[in-house]
Design an enzyme around this catalytic site. Structure first.
Site, short mmCIF file in Angstrom:
data_model
loop_
_atom_site.label_atom_id
_atom_site.label_comp_id
_atom_site.label_asym_id
_atom_site.label_seq_id
_atom_site.Cartn_x
_atom_site.Cartn_y
_atom_site.Cartn_z
CE LYS A 49 -1.29 5.14 8.51
NZ LYS A 49 -0.99 5.06 6.65
CG ASP A 79 5.72 3.11 1.98
OD1 ASP A 79 5.29 3.49 3.10
OD2 ASP A 79 4.86 3.46 1.17
CG PHE A 88 -2.07 0.93 0.99
CD1 PHE A 88 -3.02 1.58 0.13
CD2 PHE A 88 -1.78 2.18 1.98
CE1 PHE A 88 -3.57 2.30 0.65
CE2 PHE A 88 -2.60 3.15 1.58
CZ PHE A 88 -3.79 3.53 1.16
C1 LIG Z 1 -0.65 5.47 4.80
C2 LIG Z 1 0.30 4.67 4.11
C3 LIG Z 1 0.70 4.95 3.26
C4 LIG Z 1 -0.36 6.89 2.57
O1 LIG Z 1 -0.26 7.91 3.24
P1 LIG Z 1 -1.22 8.79 2.86
O2 LIG Z 1 -1.14 10.29 3.85
O3 LIG Z 1 -2.88 8.55 3.37
O4 LIG Z 1 -1.46 9.58 1.69
C5 LIG Z 1 1.04 5.26 2.16
N1 LIG Z 1 1.51 3.80 2.44
C6 LIG Z 1 1.95 3.18 3.79
C7 LIG Z 1 3.10 2.10 4.26
C8 LIG Z 1 1.14 3.55 4.82
O5 LIG Z 1 0.49 3.10 5.82
#
Ligand SMILES: *Cc1c(COP(=O)(O)O)cnc(C)c1O
Length: 395
Positions: free
Chosen positions: A249, A220, A135
């Site tokens: 986050k 990420d 994700f």
């Molecule tokens: C939450 C998340 C995102 C997206 O972040 P947003 O601030 O909602 O755009 C991307 N990558 C990972 C691994 C995430 O947990």
């Protein structure tokens, strides 16, 4: 008018919300509009790592709110510079680009990887290999990088140039990396995909593959960063550094901020005009983010994560021996998943009714990501609740 009715009447219908309207938070506890307290084991999805309304963060925010909010990136501001200096001093990176969210940080990473090869006279290298079940966000580029059909559904044609390899499978990844690949992008621990921890050897081999082919390695760490796994960044557990890393986050503990960190070599492709953001790195959010990092590392919070995580995990394992419906417990630090032999939604709902907020991903994986300041007593409370709920379901 009831908060729920007002929201349902006027907000875009993109969220299947619980019928809970939260009005206040303090530490690991939040309260609803009926005055009921809930112990929060999801922390805004791994965001409020220092808990809700931390008094020192509230003070920093108020102080900065009286000093300077926003001036645009036409000018220098001290909080932004100091935050970038802190992040680079504590990581593999040399430079930081500030954005407002995780998706935007990942957009910056994907753009940087493409431009890096354009600048080197290899425009044919534009493809990114990301992982199945990954994700990376909801913008067009980041949903294209996301290896989950349900996130991409309805938005065809997705962006061209993404390939998906099975996570923790170096063979499949090696086959997908070709002369058109510019980057390999992955979460060191998959979050939304189900809290999936790879083998250390896998990341070592991914790094080697990048070094052999010249591909950039993008981590990420939007969910795993900022102490969630017991280290500032999850990659430190594996001892394998990337070329680019994204954060969001927990970086602002709830204020919207994203960041892309990169080595000097990779970051060189970002020159004046190549990328920008109006709000990226405002003094207001960067002052708070800097304070977040100072509290996390300066007040022993980070040191306690491994211990508290092991405590939570040990309890879950004891619960597993009593309730065989718990199939598998995985994770690191205070990012823990429990795969269930049954849908997770009714469990989440039953826990909520008993005053505990947890979360379910991939239909049957319970996810625990409490504030890093969670206490053993709070964990004991959740475990008694879960024991209760599971016993009730078994009857
Ligand atoms: C939450 C998340 C995102 C997206 O972040 P947003 O601030 O909602 O755009 C991307 N990558 C990972 C691994 C995430 O947990």
């Amino acid at each position: 008018m009831d908060i729920r009715q007002l929201a349902d009447a006027h907000i875009a219908n993109t969220y299947a919300r619980f019928p809970l309207a939260l009005v206040k938070g303090q530490g690991c506890t939040v309260w609803d509009d009926q005055g009921r307290a809930y112990v929060d084991f999801i922390a805004g999805i791994a965001v409020c790592n220092l808990g809700h309304c931390h008094p020192d963060l509230a003070a920093t925010l108020a102080e900065q709110a009286r000093t300077l909010w926003h001036v645009s990136n036409l000018y220098y501001t001290a909080p932004q510079a100091e935050l970038a200096a802190w992040l680079t001093a504590h990581s593999f990176a040399d430079r930081v680009f500030f954005a407002n969210s995780g998706a935007e940080a990942n957009e910056a990473a994907i753009k940087l990887a493409r431009k890096y090869f354009k600048d080197r006279g290899a425009p044919e290298r534009y493809r990114v290999v990301s992982m199945k079940q990954s994700f990376h966000g909801r913008t067009m580029a980041t949903l294209s990088a996301t290896g989950q059909e349900k996130v991409r559904k309805g938005y065809d044609p997705i962006l061209e140039g993404f390939d998906y390899a099975a996570f923790n499978d170096i063979e499949e990844l090696s086959c997908l990396v070709g002369p058109a690949t510019c980057a390999i992008m992955l979460e060191p621990i998959q979050g939304e995909g189900g809290v999936v921890v790879p083998d250390r050897e896998y990341l070592v081999q991914v790094r080697r593959l990048c070094d052999e082919t010249g591909c950039l390695l993008i981590y990420d760490e939007i969910q795993t960063g900022i102490g969630r796994t017991g280290k500032l960044f999850a990659y430190e557990h594996f001892g394998v550094a990337p070329d680019i890393l994204t954060l969001a986050k927990a970086l602002g503990n709830g204020l919207p901020i994203g960041a892309m960190l990169a080595t000097e070599q990779a970051a060189a492709a970002f020159v004046p005009g190549a990328h920008a953001s109006t709000f990226g790195g405002t003094p207001l959010v960067t002052a708070v983010a800097l304070k977040v990092l100072q509290i996390l590392t300066g007040e022993g919070v980070l040191e306690r994560v491994a211990e508290t995580g092991a405590y939570l995990r040990g309890h879950l394992e004891r619960l597993q021996s009593k309730h065989p419906v718990i199939k598998d417990i995985r994770g690191m630090g205070l990012l823990i998943g429990a795969r269930m032999d049954t849908p997770g939604a009714p469990i989440v709902r039953a826990c909520m009714e008993q005053g505990y907020l947890i979360n379910c991903i991939q239909d049957n994986i319970l996810r625990f990501a409490p504030p890093l300041i969670v206490t053993p007593a709070e964990i004991d409370g959740l475990m008694a609740c879960l024991d209760n709920v599971l016993s009730g379901m078994e009857q």
